[in-house]
Design a protein around this motif. Structure first.
Motif, PDB file in Angstrom:
ATOM      1  N   SER A  76      20.745  56.944  10.925  1.00  0.00           N
ATOM      2  CA  SER A  76      20.519  56.270   9.448  1.00  0.00           C
ATOM      3  C   SER A  76      22.316  56.073   9.167  1.00  0.00           C
ATOM      4  O   SER A  76      22.808  56.695   8.918  1.00  0.00           O
ATOM      5  CB  SER A  76      20.140  57.727   8.390  1.00  0.00           C
ATOM      6  OG  SER A  76      18.781  58.234   9.727  1.00  0.00           O
ATOM      7  N   ARG A 127      15.564  45.699  16.170  1.00  0.00           N
ATOM      8  CA  ARG A 127      14.427  45.663  14.884  1.00  0.00           C
ATOM      9  C   ARG A 127      13.382  46.455  15.215  1.00  0.00           C
ATOM     10  O   ARG A 127      12.727  46.370  16.288  1.00  0.00           O
ATOM     11  CB  ARG A 127      14.277  44.798  14.435  1.00  0.00           C
ATOM     12  CG  ARG A 127      13.655  44.493  13.035  1.00  0.00           C
ATOM     13  CD  ARG A 127      13.343  43.261  12.929  1.00  0.00           C
ATOM     14  NE  ARG A 127      14.700  42.272  11.957  1.00  0.00           N
ATOM     15  CZ  ARG A 127      15.071  42.249  11.384  1.00  0.00           C
ATOM     16  NH1 ARG A 127      14.166  42.532  10.486  1.00  0.00           N
ATOM     17  NH2 ARG A 127      16.384  41.854  11.099  1.00  0.00           N
ATOM     18  N   SER A 128      12.992  47.564  14.324  1.00  0.00           N
ATOM     19  CA  SER A 128      11.953  48.580  15.142  1.00  0.00           C
ATOM     20  C   SER A 128      11.521  49.677  13.843  1.00  0.00           C
ATOM     21  O   SER A 128      12.728  49.201  12.900  1.00  0.00           O
ATOM     22  CB  SER A 128      11.810  49.830  16.100  1.00  0.00           C
ATOM     23  OG  SER A 128      13.524  49.869  15.923  1.00  0.00           O
ATOM     24  N   GLU A 129      11.058  50.532  13.889  1.00  0.00           N
ATOM     25  CA  GLU A 129      10.577  51.204  12.848  1.00  0.00           C
ATOM     26  C   GLU A 129      11.403  51.839  12.327  1.00  0.00           C
ATOM     27  O   GLU A 129      12.928  52.127  12.875  1.00  0.00           O
ATOM     28  CB  GLU A 129       9.163  52.427  13.074  1.00  0.00           C
ATOM     29  CG  GLU A 129       8.423  52.309  12.050  1.00  0.00           C
ATOM     30  CD  GLU A 129       7.926  54.086  12.211  1.00  0.00           C
ATOM     31  OE1 GLU A 129       7.373  54.107  13.370  1.00  0.00           O
ATOM     32  OE2 GLU A 129       7.695  54.698  11.384  1.00  0.00           O
ATOM     33  N   GLY A 130      11.536  52.125  10.834  1.00  0.00           N
ATOM     34  CA  GLY A 130      12.873  52.273  10.134  1.00  0.00           C
ATOM     35  C   GLY A 130      14.336  51.141   9.965  1.00  0.00           C
ATOM     36  O   GLY A 130      14.812  51.806   9.073  1.00  0.00           O
ATOM     37  N   TYR A 131      13.738  50.343  10.293  1.00  0.00           N
ATOM     38  CA  TYR A 131      15.181  49.475  10.792  1.00  0.00           C
ATOM     39  C   TYR A 131      14.399  47.489   9.521  1.00  0.00           C
ATOM     40  O   TYR A 131      13.671  47.447   9.714  1.00  0.00           O
ATOM     41  CB  TYR A 131      15.268  48.615  11.935  1.00  0.00           C
ATOM     42  CG  TYR A 131      15.994  47.512  12.447  1.00  0.00           C
ATOM     43  CD1 TYR A 131      16.191  46.674  11.802  1.00  0.00           C
ATOM     44  CD2 TYR A 131      16.850  47.866  13.320  1.00  0.00           C
ATOM     45  CE1 TYR A 131      17.253  45.496  12.197  1.00  0.00           C
ATOM     46  CE2 TYR A 131      17.658  46.685  13.473  1.00  0.00           C
ATOM     47  CZ  TYR A 131      18.233  45.376  12.954  1.00  0.00           C
ATOM     48  OH  TYR A 131      18.658  44.534  13.442  1.00  0.00           O
ATOM     49  N   SER A 132      15.025  47.818   8.667  1.00  0.00           N
ATOM     50  CA  SER A 132      14.890  46.877   7.589  1.00  0.00           C
ATOM     51  C   SER A 132      16.079  46.274   6.902  1.00  0.00           C
ATOM     52  O   SER A 132      17.285  46.874   6.874  1.00  0.00           O
ATOM     53  CB  SER A 132      14.394  47.562   5.902  1.00  0.00           C
ATOM     54  OG  SER A 132      14.702  48.407   5.719  1.00  0.00           O
ATOM     55  N   ASP A 149      17.020  54.036   8.662  1.00  0.00           N
ATOM     56  CA  ASP A 149      15.714  55.720   7.792  1.00  0.00           C
ATOM     57  C   ASP A 149      15.553  55.642   9.494  1.00  0.00           C
ATOM     58  O   ASP A 149      14.294  55.916   9.895  1.00  0.00           O
ATOM     59  CB  ASP A 149      14.897  55.352   7.024  1.00  0.00           C
ATOM     60  CG  ASP A 149      14.491  56.058   6.832  1.00  0.00           C
ATOM     61  OD1 ASP A 149      15.164  56.862   7.544  1.00  0.00           O
ATOM     62  OD2 ASP A 149      13.676  56.525   6.151  1.00  0.00           O
ATOM     63  N   VAL A 154      16.107  55.689  12.672  1.00  0.00           N
ATOM     64  CA  VAL A 154      15.609  54.262  13.856  1.00  0.00           C
ATOM     65  C   VAL A 154      16.290  55.132  14.766  1.00  0.00           C
ATOM     66  O   VAL A 154      16.524  55.404  15.390  1.00  0.00           O
ATOM     67  CB  VAL A 154      15.968  53.357  13.632  1.00  0.00           C
ATOM     68  CG1 VAL A 154      16.045  52.003  14.609  1.00  0.00           C
ATOM     69  CG2 VAL A 154      16.121  52.292  11.980  1.00  0.00           C
ATOM     70  N   ARG A 155      15.094  55.079  15.818  1.00  0.00           N
ATOM     71  CA  ARG A 155      14.780  56.004  17.179  1.00  0.00           C
ATOM     72  C   ARG A 155      15.471  54.550  18.194  1.00  0.00           C
ATOM     73  O   ARG A 155      15.550  54.025  18.555  1.00  0.00           O
ATOM     74  CB  ARG A 155      13.555  55.876  17.581  1.00  0.00           C
ATOM     75  CG  ARG A 155      13.135  56.931  19.228  1.00  0.00           C
ATOM     76  CD  ARG A 155      12.129  57.534  19.275  1.00  0.00           C
ATOM     77  NE  ARG A 155      11.597  58.543  18.302  1.00  0.00           N
ATOM     78  CZ  ARG A 155      12.238  59.673  18.211  1.00  0.00           C
ATOM     79  NH1 ARG A 155      13.099  60.313  19.315  1.00  0.00           N
ATOM     80  NH2 ARG A 155      11.835  60.705  17.204  1.00  0.00           N
TER      81      ARG A 155
END
Ligand SMILES: Cc1cc2nc3c(=O)[nH]c(=O)nc-3n(C[C@H](O)[C@H](O)[C@H](O)COP(=O)(O)OP(=O)(O)OC[C@H]3O[C@@H](n4cnc5c(N)ncnc54)[C@H](O)[C@@H]3O)c2cc1C
Ligand SMILES: Cc1cc2nc3c(=O)[nH]c(=O)nc-3n(C[C@H](O)[C@H](O)[C@H](O)COP(=O)(O)OP(=O)(O)OC[C@H]3O[C@@H](n4cnc5c(N)ncnc54)[C@H](O)[C@@H]3O)c2cc1C
Ligand SMILES: Cc1cc2nc3c(=O)[nH]c(=O)nc-3n(C[C@H](O)[C@H](O)[C@H](O)COP(=O)(O)OP(=O)(O)OC[C@H]3O[C@@H](n4cnc5c(N)ncnc54)[C@H](O)[C@@H]3O)c2cc1C
Ligand SMILES: Cc1cc2nc3c(=O)[nH]c(=O)nc-3n(C[C@H](O)[C@H](O)[C@H](O)COP(=O)(O)OP(=O)(O)OC[C@H]3O[C@@H](n4cnc5c(N)ncnc54)[C@H](O)[C@@H]3O)c2cc1C
Lengths: 382, 382, 382, 382
Positions: free
Chosen positions: D154, D194-199, D220, D222-223
């Motif tokens: 994060s 790039r995956s969930e929480g990555y912007s 945010d 990001v795993r």
């Protein structure tokens, strides 16, 4: 040492300028940069606020201010906030086009153009440069040919500010029939309105001053009435020469404002940023850089202010003006560069005023006569 | 742009100075350089001509001139002719020693010293620096110890101008018994006359300004009467600080004069020398260099002149003075270097004024506070 | 990054040079500065130690070293210790006079001159410059007129190093009867020995390099035998041109050595001096200045070392040599100036090596072709 | 002096690079500037042509080239044509991300990432900088918290090149639980896809290098799997330090290429443009400027080439690398500025390579360690 240039009138005018700047420009400027355009309404609002055509006599709708210090105030406000393309756009209108009309224009010409320039309904450009003629205006090939009482203008201009969205242009053209090599009396100046045969290129993608619409202008037998001839036939080059001091002083004023703003912005940034547990101003190198910035900003201001007063008194000759333009523009280039460095990565982002100042400065040693031409002017006068 | 600093009085004074310079110095200076000495008669003649102790009130034999522009005139005359060591020698006497006596000296002290300084019978030096204390005067170790009403002074000073052939020295000494680390109130100033225990080293072999006798001073329990304490005990450092603006302005004035003289000399030389069938000024590079010299000389003059007026009005603060000294001395270094280059091999020969200017300039960014100390002063005041 | 220039031989030679320098020069140099003379015994001792005439073949008493790196070693040793006038004096002998004799001299000429140059019994100068001919050698007016098998030489040279106390001079003179304007083939070179009609002026009072006896030379019908004509009649200028790369490389080598020495000396001084309770190197500005000094000294060394190797391989052309000389000499001027500043007042005293470096550097952008002439040479070759 | 860096292999590779550059980039670049994006296909084509991941071993699909000169060739080609954002984009991928993976990555990590980086299917960025942490990476606040075998990341990064359109990022994050002040072992490096929480934010409006998508990255929770930890926990900062020489050398190489290209472009422009009836190169000032450009371009190239060879031999330490980066980037800034001036108004238009070079250069003294940090690095190592 207190600065001794301004009096109360000027400070009042500054309030007006500051307010205008905040209300009409701040927050919108970034978009104009993308559009390569300052919206027409801004010109009109500037007109309403008395910020355009300062020197225009009251009979033509202006305020007849021939004290150049008011223009100084205006420039300083735009520069400080990083709205440099607005400073440039108004400069072209007020310092480049207007003086020719005022000094050499017939009564009709004045009556036709001045009121529209003062109220901002007509945006003007000054079209001297051509692809093959920049430093050397005798190489201008745009021509004006008599057709009855009118003139027909044909040719191509380039690097012209206010060209893509402007309404009219002060054009330098050959009027000697191009018999042979151009001489001192081969050129004349015309006010040319957008009309048939008048077209423009797309705004150039410039390094800075992006909100200014610098573009090519093309004239294909554009018809111009006798009224729009500025002054006398054959006097174009001598008029240009005579008006150089104001044009150059104007750029020096903007440059000096960039110097001061650069120092202020660097100070502000470094006072408010820390690395390694220390505020940037705690580093000796930062303090020394700021000291140099402050000193040279003062130095440049002293010199330019002195020139403004000399100009007001009609005593700024061509060589003086070249000195002031040379010094202030080179100084702006140097100081905005140093100040940018103190911003670290932020200095590279165009939304920061220092990035605007730096990229605008890079034009100042080229536009309005390059530094080399300034040195040549001074050197020849020795 | 005409220079606006001087009025008629100053121009009259300039005539006097020019004449003195021509009569008493020209043609003799080269020998003084070998001797590392300005002959005593020159001081006396200067005194007779009213060129020393300008600011001394009439009651003490002076003319009570507190308009600094007269000192400017004098400096300009010496600099122009390459008699830089004379400028320095008089500067130490008038700008470094005198102001302390005028500002803080008791009536007795004034009565004792001022007339002798005005008539040139007493040559003074200002002895602050020590081998271990230059930029940092708190490291001064020379001490003054009370002995009844008198003081006994012991210690070593270095780099002191007018030291080898001078008669008396304004000395900064510790008066706090050296208990521990020196503080703001540990020091006092004394006028110390050549007498028992007072001796000097041989003049240093300096890069330039060779006619100036810069030397070490040694004090071995030199007895000084209470009268010769300048102002109050413990105020030495605060007095020094208070007088810095004048000291620094004075150096800026000399530096600016070097800038102007450098330009003039380079112009003169290049107009009168040819290579490859062309006068040097016909080469574009020469013209461009001259243009830069002229411009920066004007720029520096504008700034220094403005500071002179501010000083006259009591408005030149420590940071302003640091800016002016920093700028003008760095500028003199740069411009004299450029001008020397235009002289070719001749610039390397000490009989040429430009060689004198160049070597003198190299001191100006060190003496009276280095450029680094100037930047620190400005930077801390931000 | 380790420096890759030297091999073991060079390092051995360096020991010799270091020892010679310490034994014969240190401690005595200051006196030579006053005398404007390097004593004759030093030349002889240098000769005995194999430090003169390095490139002279064994048959003429030399060591036939055509690896220029040995000269580099020697220069570095003299520069490091501030004995710059010795570097210059040997340079004139070995880099300016010698190559002409080696490249163009007849067997007789070599046999006559080389052994005396190697053993230091004959001190030579190279006399090209005249009052009216510096950058522009075609303006040389000294003339050589045939008289039977001999030549009679008349004229005046100026700024000639090793002139006041030297024994012989390589002289550029017109040999075309001065019919009209000088052309490419109007000049020849002669070795001229001190004899009837050969006289010199007093050493000039120079800014630096004072131990070097730079003076005027006067030739009043000095008789020179046919043997002493160097090469062919009319080839003087083309020989000078051909030898420029070595002359310029030599100056670049000295300049680069000044850069390195300046950094080392500044580091040494600042590590050992404190102000305000801090060692000077604790100030960020000092560290930054030292970082710049170190970096540019390395940069310059890289460039010059590369040129030395190119020269060894016969691949350093006139434009390359001009680049190297221009860069290194300007760099030496800049770095010695910065390093001096870090010395404070001490930098102004000639006994400090940095003061010697600084004043010597000021000659390097003038002597052997000014920076302007270097730029012209590079610019014309584009 | 011939350049001695390259051998035949490199020249063959240059042909490939030239061809790629002409085919895939020329004519399209201006559009990418508007889009702030280099299209994905270009990366893929570069991968196919073997221009990405040069140092990747053959087992992972690369060519295992550890001779840095091939990267030099590539940079030179992009710079010459003004495609500077491509040089930057590939540089981030190859010089900033790749070396970490190669030096510290586990076998799994290499197998996972290297092939995708070589074929251009995965575009990577290197995310060190944060709004509050640029020069000072210990101020990084992005954190990675263990969650089983995985990590959750994060935080916010800024000024990240290849961020808006890239696929994965090498992220520096705190892994010490942020107990208290960060120490040398508080940070670790992760490859984050790039995956969930990555912007990401929108590309910044930068002064230059506009085709490069510099943007903010937001993480945010990001795993990230254990495989994607680069090397050991707590070693992040020491890895960064260890890889600095390559990162800095890379920038120096680009900077030196800018120096050479600037000279070439200025020469080209001035040879083909006339004013006042003279080709610009006929003016002495132009020739002198070109001479200075050529000389300093050679000087810089000598220094950087020497550093490239030292790097190849594992001998470029942190201080050396700082010297090379400092010098070359400052030199690029200076030379591109001078070269631009010689272009007159054309230099201000972004379609001209010189305008690209100038604006790119302005980043080089900031990015990858500012000039001040370089001086600090060199200064501390003295
Ligand atoms: C953004 C922008 C806005 C502009 N706005 C306007 C405008 O509104 N109206 C307008 O009329 N023009 C405008 N210009 C044009 C500008 O005034 C010219 O670019 C400038 O005068 C230089 O001319 P040039 O570009 O043709 O350069 P050139 O004249 O080709 O000069 C090229 C280089 O050669 C040098 N040089 C030229 N002659 C000599 C010499 N004799 N000796 C030594 N060096 C020499 C120059 O100094 C320069 O370095 C604008 C330009 C720009 C970039
Ligand atoms: C020819 C000559 C004449 C002189 N005449 C007189 C005279 O008549 N009377 C007199 O009292 N003195 C005289 N001086 C002394 C002169 O004023 C001092 O030399 C000067 O103040 C500098 O002091 P210093 O030499 O001890 O240098 P230092 O104080 O040792 O300084 C050395 C270097 O360190 C730098 N430095 C010091 N402190 C800092 C800091 N905090 N941060 C960054 N950098 C720093 C300096 O700028 C300088 O570059 C004379 C000197 C000379 C050479
Ligand atoms: C201490 C000292 C030692 C010397 N030793 C020797 C020696 O041993 N032997 C010897 O022969 N000579 C020697 N010289 C002479 C030296 O080489 C010349 O001084 C030098 O070549 C410059 O010539 P000049 O002094 O006549 O300058 P000038 O040629 O008069 O030049 C004056 C200025 O004009 C500039 N200039 C000249 N032509 C042009 C042009 N075309 N374009 C632009 N600018 C131009 C120059 O760059 C310079 O800035 C020595 C000089 C000195 C000072
Ligand atoms: C276009 C662009 C692309 C970038 N790409 C990337 C990227 O891909 N990945 C990435 O991680 N980063 C990237 N960066 C960030 C870049 O590396 C940083 O901007 C740079 O390291 C400086 O950090 P800063 O901007 O925070 O400046 P600061 O650290 O805030 O520095 C501000 C000023 O203070 C000075 N200063 C700081 N510390 C000291 C000190 N101790 N002493 C004296 N002066 C000091 C600096 O030199 C500078 O002048 C990019 C930046 C830009 C503008």
């Amino acid at each position: 040492m207190k600065r001794a240039l301004f009096e109360e009138d000027h400070e009042q005018f500054r309030e007006l300028a500051t307010e205008f700047n905040a209300r009409e420009i701040s927050g919108k400027y970034a978009q104009w940069e993308k559009d390569h355009q300052i919206p027409r309404e801004v010109w009109q609002s500037a007109g309403e606020n008395g910020l355009l055509g300062l020197a225009v006599p009251e009979e033509f709708g202006g305020m007849g201010i021939d004290d150049y210090r008011f223009r100084v105030v205006l420039d300083e406000e735009f520069v400080r906030s990083g709205h440099l393309a607005v400073a440039l756009a108004f400069h072209l209108h007020d310092d480049l086009v207007l003086p020719y009309l005022l000094s050499y224009g017939s009564a009709e010409l004045k009556a036709k153009w001045l009121p529209r320039m003062v109220d901002g309904s007509t945006i003007t450009s000054c079209a001297l440069t051509e692809p093959g003629a920049g430093s050397d205006l005798r190489a201008v090939r745009t021509k004006a040919v008599r057709d009855g009482d009118d003139w027909l203008i044909s040719g191509q201009k380039t690097f012209i500010g206010n060209a893509a969205f402007g309404d009219a242009s002060l054009v330098l053209a050959r009027t000697d029939g191009e018999s042979s090599r151009a001489g001192a009396h081969s050129f004349s100046l015309f006010m040319v309105e957008r009309s048939e045969g008048y077209s423009n290129g797309k705004p150039f993608d410039k390094m800075g001053l992006r909100a200014s619409d610098t573009a090519e202008l093309f004239f294909d037998e554009v018809r111009v009435s006798a009224t729009d001839l500025v002054g006398e036939v054959g006097q174009g080059l001598s008029y240009v020469k005579a008006q150089l001091p104001q044009a150059r002083l104007a750029l020096a004023v903007a440059a000096s404002a960039i110097c001061s703003a650069s120092f202020e912005q660097a100070l502000e940034h470094t006072k408010n940023r820390s690395t390694f547990g220390q505020v940037l101003t705690e580093y000796q190198n930062t303090r020394f850089e700021l000291a140099d910035l402050k000193t040279e900003a003062h130095v440049t201001q002293s010199f330019v202010d002195r020139a403004v007063l000399a100009f007001n008194e009609g005593e700024l000759n061509a060589s003086d003006a070249a000195e002031v333009k040379l010094w202030a523009s080179e100084s702006a280039k140097k100081l905005s560069d140093k100040a940018l460095q103190l911003h670290g990565g932020y200095g590279y982002i165009m939304e920061y005023p220092i990035a605007q100042s730096f990229t605008a400065s890079r034009l100042l040693t080229i536009f309005g006569g390059t530094s080399e031409i300034m040195r040549e002017t001074i050197g020849r006068a020795l």
